[in-house]
Write a protein that holds these residues in place. Structure first.
Motif, PDB file in Angstrom:
ATOM      1  N   TYR A 371       0.840  -1.191   0.000  1.00 55.98           N
ATOM      2  CA  TYR A 371       0.000   0.000   0.000  1.00 55.98           C
ATOM      3  C   TYR A 371       0.879   1.247   0.000  1.00 55.98           C
ATOM      4  O   TYR A 371       2.102   1.157   0.016  1.00 55.98           O
ATOM      5  CB  TYR A 371      -0.939   0.009   1.207  1.00 55.98           C
ATOM      6  N   ASN A 372       0.214   2.402  -0.050  1.00 49.26           N
ATOM      7  CA  ASN A 372       0.893   3.709  -0.011  1.00 49.26           C
ATOM      8  C   ASN A 372       1.914   3.818  -1.144  1.00 49.26           C
ATOM      9  O   ASN A 372       3.087   4.101  -0.911  1.00 49.26           O
ATOM     10  CB  ASN A 372       1.557   3.926   1.343  1.00 49.26           C
ATOM     11  N   LEU A 373       1.471   3.593  -2.378  1.00 45.06           N
ATOM     12  CA  LEU A 373       2.355   3.695  -3.537  1.00 45.06           C
ATOM     13  C   LEU A 373       2.646   5.169  -3.830  1.00 45.06           C
ATOM     14  O   LEU A 373       1.735   5.999  -3.876  1.00 45.06           O
ATOM     15  CB  LEU A 373       1.730   3.031  -4.765  1.00 45.06           C
ATOM     16  N   THR A 374       3.929   5.488  -4.004  1.00 43.66           N
ATOM     17  CA  THR A 374       4.365   6.827  -4.391  1.00 43.66           C
ATOM     18  C   THR A 374       5.365   6.699  -5.534  1.00 43.66           C
ATOM     19  O   THR A 374       5.908   5.619  -5.775  1.00 43.66           O
ATOM     20  CB  THR A 374       5.008   7.572  -3.214  1.00 43.66           C
ATOM     21  N   ALA A 375       5.637   7.795  -6.222  1.00 45.94           N
ATOM     22  CA  ALA A 375       6.533   7.727  -7.383  1.00 45.94           C
ATOM     23  C   ALA A 375       7.106   9.093  -7.684  1.00 45.94           C
ATOM     24  O   ALA A 375       6.584  10.128  -7.250  1.00 45.94           O
ATOM     25  CB  ALA A 375       5.793   7.181  -8.606  1.00 45.94           C
ATOM     26  N   ASN A 376       8.215   9.092  -8.442  1.00 48.81           N
ATOM     27  CA  ASN A 376       8.734  10.279  -9.110  1.00 48.81           C
ATOM     28  C   ASN A 376       9.238   9.837 -10.472  1.00 48.81           C
ATOM     29  O   ASN A 376       9.412   8.639 -10.721  1.00 48.81           O
ATOM     30  CB  ASN A 376       9.817  10.978  -8.288  1.00 48.81           C
ATOM     31  N   SER A 377       9.463  10.781 -11.363  1.00 49.77           N
ATOM     32  CA  SER A 377       9.721  10.388 -12.746  1.00 49.77           C
ATOM     33  C   SER A 377      10.702  11.328 -13.408  1.00 49.77           C
ATOM     34  O   SER A 377      10.939  12.453 -12.954  1.00 49.77           O
ATOM     35  CB  SER A 377       8.413  10.366 -13.543  1.00 49.77           C
ATOM     36  N   THR A 378      11.287  10.821 -14.503  1.00 46.65           N
ATOM     37  CA  THR A 378      12.042  11.617 -15.460  1.00 46.65           C
ATOM     38  C   THR A 378      11.312  11.514 -16.795  1.00 46.65           C
ATOM     39  O   THR A 378      10.157  11.080 -16.847  1.00 46.65           O
ATOM     40  CB  THR A 378      13.484  11.105 -15.572  1.00 46.65           C
ATOM     41  N   GLU A 379      11.982  11.868 -17.863  1.00 45.56           N
ATOM     42  CA  GLU A 379      11.336  11.795 -19.169  1.00 45.56           C
ATOM     43  C   GLU A 379      11.055  10.355 -19.580  1.00 45.56           C
ATOM     44  O   GLU A 379      10.032  10.061 -20.193  1.00 45.56           O
ATOM     45  CB  GLU A 379      12.200  12.483 -20.222  1.00 45.56           C
ATOM     46  N   THR A 380      11.967   9.437 -19.240  1.00 43.00           N
ATOM     47  CA  THR A 380      11.842   8.063 -19.745  1.00 43.00           C
ATOM     48  C   THR A 380      11.833   7.030 -18.632  1.00 43.00           C
ATOM     49  O   THR A 380      11.958   5.840 -18.917  1.00 43.00           O
ATOM     50  CB  THR A 380      13.005   7.755 -20.698  1.00 43.00           C
ATOM     51  N   ALA A 381      11.704   7.431 -17.370  1.00 43.08           N
ATOM     52  CA  ALA A 381      11.737   6.457 -16.282  1.00 43.08           C
ATOM     53  C   ALA A 381      10.827   6.926 -15.151  1.00 43.08           C
ATOM     54  O   ALA A 381      10.626   8.120 -14.937  1.00 43.08           O
ATOM     55  CB  ALA A 381      13.163   6.260 -15.761  1.00 43.08           C
ATOM     56  N   ILE A 382      10.270   5.943 -14.441  1.00 37.57           N
ATOM     57  CA  ILE A 382       9.446   6.201 -13.263  1.00 37.57           C
ATOM     58  C   ILE A 382       9.949   5.306 -12.143  1.00 37.57           C
ATOM     59  O   ILE A 382      10.080   4.091 -12.323  1.00 37.57           O
ATOM     60  CB  ILE A 382       7.954   5.929 -13.535  1.00 37.57           C
ATOM     61  N   THR A 383      10.267   5.904 -11.011  1.00 39.53           N
ATOM     62  CA  THR A 383      10.660   5.151  -9.823  1.00 39.53           C
ATOM     63  C   THR A 383       9.460   5.086  -8.893  1.00 39.53           C
ATOM     64  O   THR A 383       8.942   6.118  -8.464  1.00 39.53           O
ATOM     65  CB  THR A 383      11.842   5.822  -9.104  1.00 39.53           C
ATOM     66  N   ILE A 384       9.012   3.867  -8.606  1.00 41.20           N
ATOM     67  CA  ILE A 384       7.826   3.648  -7.789  1.00 41.20           C
ATOM     68  C   ILE A 384       8.250   3.013  -6.473  1.00 41.20           C
ATOM     69  O   ILE A 384       9.142   2.168  -6.431  1.00 41.20           O
ATOM     70  CB  ILE A 384       6.800   2.772  -8.536  1.00 41.20           C
ATOM     71  N   ARG A 385       7.640   3.462  -5.381  1.00 39.21           N
ATOM     72  CA  ARG A 385       7.933   2.948  -4.050  1.00 39.21           C
ATOM     73  C   ARG A 385       6.634   2.525  -3.375  1.00 39.21           C
ATOM     74  O   ARG A 385       5.571   3.049  -3.693  1.00 39.21           O
ATOM     75  CB  ARG A 385       8.641   4.007  -3.202  1.00 39.21           C
ATOM     76  N   TRP A 386       6.733   1.620  -2.417  1.00 40.14           N
ATOM     77  CA  TRP A 386       5.541   1.127  -1.718  1.00 40.14           C
ATOM     78  C   TRP A 386       5.935   0.709  -0.308  1.00 40.14           C
ATOM     79  O   TRP A 386       7.110   0.631   0.030  1.00 40.14           O
ATOM     80  CB  TRP A 386       4.904  -0.032  -2.475  1.00 40.14           C
ATOM     81  N   GLN A 387       4.924   0.415   0.494  1.00 35.49           N
ATOM     82  CA  GLN A 387       5.141  -0.078   1.847  1.00 35.49           C
ATOM     83  C   GLN A 387       4.460  -1.424   2.004  1.00 35.49           C
ATOM     84  O   GLN A 387       3.354  -1.625   1.484  1.00 35.49           O
ATOM     85  CB  GLN A 387       4.597   0.905   2.886  1.00 35.49           C
ATOM     86  N   PRO A 388       5.086  -2.363   2.727  1.00 34.61           N
ATOM     87  CA  PRO A 388       4.452  -3.670   2.910  1.00 34.61           C
ATOM     88  C   PRO A 388       3.361  -3.578   3.962  1.00 34.61           C
ATOM     89  O   PRO A 388       3.400  -2.736   4.858  1.00 34.61           O
ATOM     90  CB  PRO A 388       5.610  -4.551   3.385  1.00 34.61           C
ATOM     91  N   ASP A 389       2.384  -4.458   3.851  1.00 38.06           N
ATOM     92  CA  ASP A 389       1.347  -4.519   4.859  1.00 38.06           C
ATOM     93  C   ASP A 389       1.974  -4.944   6.183  1.00 38.06           C
ATOM     94  O   ASP A 389       2.848  -5.811   6.234  1.00 38.06           O
ATOM     95  CB  ASP A 389       0.259  -5.524   4.454  1.00 38.06           C
ATOM     96  N   ASP A 390       1.532  -4.317   7.289  1.00 36.58           N
ATOM     97  CA  ASP A 390       2.117  -4.616   8.597  1.00 36.58           C
ATOM     98  C   ASP A 390       1.971  -6.084   8.968  1.00 36.58           C
ATOM     99  O   ASP A 390       2.796  -6.645   9.681  1.00 36.58           O
ATOM    100  CB  ASP A 390       1.452  -3.756   9.676  1.00 36.58           C
TER     101      ASP A 390
END
Length: 645
Positions: A371-390
């Motif tokens: 859950y809690n998916l977040t991301a940042n990006s450039t022109e040709t790439a996206i870095t996605i982050r998440w958190q595991p369920d407790d």
């Protein structure tokens, strides 16, 4: 000394003291801390239509004769606008209980209506204020008597029949003596623990001093060990004991004085509760079973029984139909998957609340979705982050109980309008971020993250959308003369380059540099490798990364590798061919053993040479010594003969 006087005596300033005409009170002040203006410059606010006209500033010398000379400066003030409000309101500062009056004289009262707002709320909706306020026919507002809660911003809103609106605002500052607004009759402090005794007061001007009394005597914290004043005047007890019990009062002071002391606050020192029975750290149950979590507490003095309460740490409610609390013990029947998690038992008395935690685990449950998916990006790439369920942080191990598992994750992604999903498996365990490269600039992508453990696949996370940044790549000057050629080349990526191989425990890691041009149109990479000299194709693989792990390559063989860029249009741009040879481990072992034997042989030969050389030198020096001894004997004999003769 000189005395600056404005015409009509609207404002005078002499020896640091100002005197303002009644019509300009609160609106005309000296300009200070500004070197661009003279010392007698004035600032006029809340401009009215009647302020229009000529102004004359003149200097009067009180200690000279004549006092008035031919000096001064004339100004003409033109007031623009003001089509609806003739006299606007002015800021006011008054004492509590006095009458506050705000002008809002309408220019055309026959065709206009006025309304007042306090802090953005219509005055008629402020029930406490509307009973003490009155709005005159010209739009002016009066409040009588004023209370400290009347402090705030007041806005006059005038509207005419044509729909035109004009507003004017002013601030009302209510000053009053420092006063206590609340004092509890009893306060319980926990024995042996830190505690705070508050004095709830209000003051305008701000608080200047606060005095405490205990049992009718002045209580000075500086003379009582372990008791300190806080910044707001509250008493802080570092460690409460029985000596701190008693009857307290507080009296606040400001520049206007005090409204009196607070009512008596009875401070009672009470020992906090203690747990007599606590739950275990972890309970392991199966689906459908009943979980019993014990928890009991008593007061230290044994006179009262604390209040026991159970709740879940994540804030979710306990099941109404499947849980019961008896004597502090929690029972949950017909366990389901959502019952697993952290539970908290709290024991409360008047002095303090103590808590203890336990964890309820359900066996053989696949991991819940991230859950809690977040991301940042450039022109040709996206870095996605998440958190595991407790609840996914522990799994059952029959030998050691519950331990942290090695969770694996797979990222599913696609263009928002694309029908097919692509996947990126995270090779490293417990890594909760991934970078998806070679994406199209300025497009929105959709993501889902799937977690996996030893029990299998879990559930997908919620779908998450994020866009790459817009492309700002400009065509190079090399192709600026041919627009058609420029567009064609910019849409075609260049070939991968700088292919290299690194030996690792899994085999050979192939790495290459991304294309220097056209990365925004890159789809994926194709890796192909052949066995030579037969040029037999061993394998083909597709990847979105700029590396690939080669495994199980035959020893004592030569291979050729090539990386091909595949675009969204189906074009393929190959790299140069990399040729390398896989050396057998047996041959390398023989080479190492042979080298070791040679080195040992050389060391032995060197040692033998040094030994022989040492013996030779020893014999050489020992022979010279023998010859010298023989000569000495013969010389000695001849000396004896001469002596005898």
């Amino acid at each position: 000394m000189f005395l600056p006087i404005w015409s009509k005596r609207i404002f005078t300033w002499y020896d640091g003291v100002t005197n303002t005409s009644e019509l300009f009170i609160g609106r005309l002040n000296l300009v200070t801390n500004n070197n661009e203006y003279g010392k007698a410059s004035a600032n006029l606010t809340a401009i009215r239509e009647s302020d229009q006209g000529s102004y004359h500033c003149q200097i009067i010398f009180t200690n000279r004769t004549p006092s008035i000379r031919n000096n001064g400066t004339f100004y003409h003030l033109t007031v623009q606008g003001g089509s609806l409000i003739k006299i606007p309101p002015v800021n006011q500062t008054i004492m509590e209980g006095q009458t506050a009056f705000f002008h809002c004289v309408m220019k055309y009262p026959e065709t206009s209506t006025a309304s007042w707002y306090k802090d953005g709320v219509l005055l008629q909706d402020v029930q406490d204020l509307v009973r003490r306020s009155y709005m005159g026919p010209d739009g002016s507002l009066s409040i009588d008597p004023t209370m400290m809660s009347d402090l705030g911003e007041y806005v006059c809103n005038v509207r005419n029949n044509e729909g035109e609106i004009q507003t004017a605002k002013a601030f009302l500052n209510i000053q009053y003596k420092a006063k206590v607004i609340y004092a509890p009759p009893e306060v319980y402090l926990p024995y042996g623990q830190p505690a705070v005794l508050d004095c709830h007061f209000r003051a305008n001007p701000p608080l200047k001093n606060l005095r405490w009394e205990k049992d009718g005597l002045l209580f000075d914290s500086y003379n009582v060990p372990g008791v300190f004043y806080k910044m707001n005047g509250s008493l802080f007890f570092a460690k409460v004991d029985e000596n701190h019990a008693g009857s307290y009062t507080c009296t606040p002071f400001n520049d206007l004085g005090t409204d009196g002391p607070s009512p008596v606050i009875s401070v009672i020192v009470l020992r906090p509760p203690i747990f007599s029975v606590t739950p275990k750290a972890i309970y392991i149950q199966k689906l459908g079973e009943t979980a019993e979590l014990p928890c009991e507490a008593i007061d230290r003095d044994g006179n009262n029984r604390p209040t026991i309460e159970w709740k879940r740490k994540d804030g979710s409610p306990l099941s109404v139909s499947r849980h019961t609390v008896s004597g502090g013990n929690l029972t949950i029947t017909n366990l389901i998957e959502s019952d697993r998690g952290m539970y908290e038992c709290s024991a409360t008395n008047e002095a303090a609340t103590i808590t203890t935690e336990t964890e309820l685990m359900i066996e053989n449950i696949a991991p819940r979705p991230p859950y809690n998916l977040t991301a940042n990006s450039t022109e040709t790439a996206i870095t996605i982050r998440w958190q595991p369920d407790d609840f996914c942080l522990h799994v059952l191990n029959p030998k050691v109980g519950y331990v942290r598992p090695n969770l694996e994750y797979t990222v599913w992604y696609r263009l928002t309008d694309a029908p097919e999903w692509r996947t990126l498996r995270i090779l490293q365990r417990n890594i909760m971020e991934a970078t998806i490269q070679h994406l199209v600039p300025g497009r929105e992508y959709e993501f889902m993250v799937l977690s996996q453990d030893q029990y299998g696949d879990g559930m997908f996370s919620k779908q998450f959308r994020f866009s790459t940044q817009e492309s700002i790549i400009e065509a190079s000057e090399e192709f600026s003369n041919s627009p058609h050629e420029t567009n064609q080349l910019s849409s075609t990526p260049s070939a991968p380059w700088n292919l290299s191989l690194i030996k690792n425990p899994q085999g050979w890691l192939l790495h290459w540099e991304q294309p220097k041009r056209g990365q925004e149109h890159l789809g994926f990479y194709i890796v192909r490798w052949w066995k030579e000299p037969e040029h037999f194709l061993i394998g083909t693989a597709e990847t979105f990364s700029n590396y690939y792990q080669l495994r199980n390559l035959k020893e004592e063989a030569t291979f050729q590798i090539q990386v091909i860029v595949s675009t969204a249009n189906g074009e393929e741009i190959p790299s140069e061919v990399l040729t390398f040879e896989v050396v057998t481990h047996r041959k390398m072992r023989a080479l190492v053993i042979g080298s070791s034997v040679c080195i040992m042989f050389l060391l032995c030969a060197l040692c033998a040479f040094l030994y022989v050389k040492r013996n030779c030198l020893r014999h050489l020096f020992s022979g010279d010594t023998v010859d010298m001894d023989v000569e000495d004997i013969e010389n000695s004999k001849e000396s004896d003969k001469i002596n005898n003769t």
